[in-house]
Design a protein around this motif. Sequence first.
Motif, short mmCIF file in Angstrom:
data_model
loop_
_atom_site.label_atom_id
_atom_site.label_comp_id
_atom_site.label_asym_id
_atom_site.label_seq_id
_atom_site.Cartn_x
_atom_site.Cartn_y
_atom_site.Cartn_z
N SER A 31 1.18 28.83 51.10
CA SER A 31 2.91 29.84 51.83
C SER A 31 2.85 30.10 53.29
N LEU A 32 3.48 29.60 54.34
CA LEU A 32 3.43 29.89 55.37
C LEU A 32 4.73 29.29 55.82
N PHE A 33 4.78 31.13 57.15
CA PHE A 33 6.24 31.67 57.61
C PHE A 33 6.12 31.13 58.72
N TRP A 34 6.85 30.91 60.08
CA TRP A 34 7.23 30.94 61.20
C TRP A 34 8.14 31.80 61.65
N TYR A 35 7.97 32.76 62.31
CA TYR A 35 9.04 34.18 63.18
C TYR A 35 8.88 33.75 64.45
N GLN A 36 10.04 34.59 64.74
CA GLN A 36 10.48 34.71 66.03
C GLN A 36 10.56 36.21 66.15
N GLN A 37 9.72 36.57 67.58
CA GLN A 37 9.67 37.94 67.85
C GLN A 37 10.59 38.29 69.06
N ALA A 38 11.30 38.65 69.29
CA ALA A 38 11.94 39.35 71.03
C ALA A 38 11.92 40.08 71.04
N LEU A 39 11.76 40.84 72.35
CA LEU A 39 10.72 42.16 72.95
C LEU A 39 11.74 42.94 72.39
N GLY A 40 11.07 44.34 71.89
CA GLY A 40 11.46 44.99 71.50
C GLY A 40 12.02 44.83 69.87
N GLN A 41 12.40 44.03 69.72
CA GLN A 41 12.99 43.63 68.01
C GLN A 41 11.86 43.35 66.89
N GLN A 50 5.94 26.10 51.70
CA GLN A 50 5.24 25.86 50.53
C GLN A 50 4.59 24.82 50.25
N ASN A 51 3.54 24.72 50.18
CA ASN A 51 2.52 23.54 51.23
C ASN A 51 3.09 22.77 52.11
N GLU A 52 3.59 22.00 51.58
CA GLU A 52 4.12 21.06 52.74
C GLU A 52 5.50 20.60 52.37
N ALA A 53 5.49 21.46 51.21
CA ALA A 53 7.38 20.95 51.34
C ALA A 53 7.95 22.37 52.49
N GLN A 54 9.38 21.61 52.91
CA GLN A 54 9.35 23.26 53.56
C GLN A 54 10.69 23.72 52.84
N LEU A 55 10.97 24.98 52.31
CA LEU A 55 11.98 25.40 51.50
C LEU A 55 12.53 25.62 52.08
N ASP A 56 12.94 26.37 53.12
CA ASP A 56 13.88 27.36 53.81
C ASP A 56 13.85 27.24 55.15
N LYS A 57 15.05 26.94 55.66
CA LYS A 57 15.07 26.68 57.40
C LYS A 57 16.04 27.00 58.00
N SER A 58 16.45 28.40 57.01
CA SER A 58 17.86 29.30 57.32
C SER A 58 17.42 29.49 59.04
N GLY A 59 16.85 29.87 59.04
CA GLY A 59 16.02 31.03 60.45
C GLY A 59 16.75 30.23 61.45
N GLU A 68 6.56 21.47 60.92
CA GLU A 68 5.87 20.48 59.85
C GLU A 68 5.43 20.99 59.48
N ARG A 69 4.44 20.57 58.45
CA ARG A 69 3.68 21.15 57.48
C ARG A 69 2.87 19.67 56.61
N PRO A 70 2.85 18.49 57.83
CA PRO A 70 2.96 17.01 56.83
C PRO A 70 1.28 17.20 55.19
N GLU A 71 0.31 17.89 56.17
CA GLU A 71 -0.61 17.91 54.61
C GLU A 71 -0.89 18.96 54.11
N GLY A 72 0.09 20.27 54.11
CA GLY A 72 0.16 21.90 53.36
C GLY A 72 -0.76 22.41 54.16
N SER A 73 -1.26 22.09 55.36
CA SER A 73 -2.82 23.19 56.19
C SER A 73 -1.63 22.96 56.90
#
Lengths: 112, 115
Positions: A31-41, A50-59, A68-73
Amino acid sequence: GAGVSQSPRYKVAKRGQDVALRCDPISGHVSLFWYQQALGQGPEFLTYFQNEAQLDKSGLPSDRFFAERPEGSVSTLKIQRTQQEDSAVYLCASSGGLSEAFFGQGTRLTVV
Amino acid sequence: AQSVSQHNHHVILSEAASLELGCNYSYGGTVNLFWYVQYPGQHLQLLLKYFSGDPLVKGIKGFEAEFIKSKFSFNLRKPSVQWSDTAEYFCAVNAYGSGTYKYIFGTGTRLKVLA
């Protein structure tokens, strides 16, 4: 490496410029996640792989954001035509199954 | 939608004082709960986690948290804080049972411990 590695640590971009942020997760983490953190938040979820599949891009805040995560790493978060409101710390995290997420140091993006 | 509320945004304590940071979440299903800490200039690190079992969870550096399901709460406690506990603390929820894998974070509590 032993932890999640992100590069660059700091990025200054001119408004309208495209940027690419890299994340090297812990080896073997599915599993790999991306987050955005604004100042003070707290970290705000952007997208999940999950591996190379982007299962949730709702954010992802707009279609200018692409991940992207083309090779799952290694994963790349790309922001096109950067705007000032994109200025934030972008965090990458990885997780191996049902466990906690391990975070990288983050990339601080400043759009001028 | 799932959400996490942290009641205290800034807390200032003297060394040896007791600490309790509130965390409430909104989700009716099965959740995993976490407290993360971010020391100045460092990345987010896990302090403790709750998956199941004993609702009183002990973590690193003398921290503990209690999961109270009826109150949807997971408050963080430490009997006696130290100057080195100065940091930002984040509560997080992960609702695996809902089919989503994302971690939802609260807005954080900035703790300053005076020597």
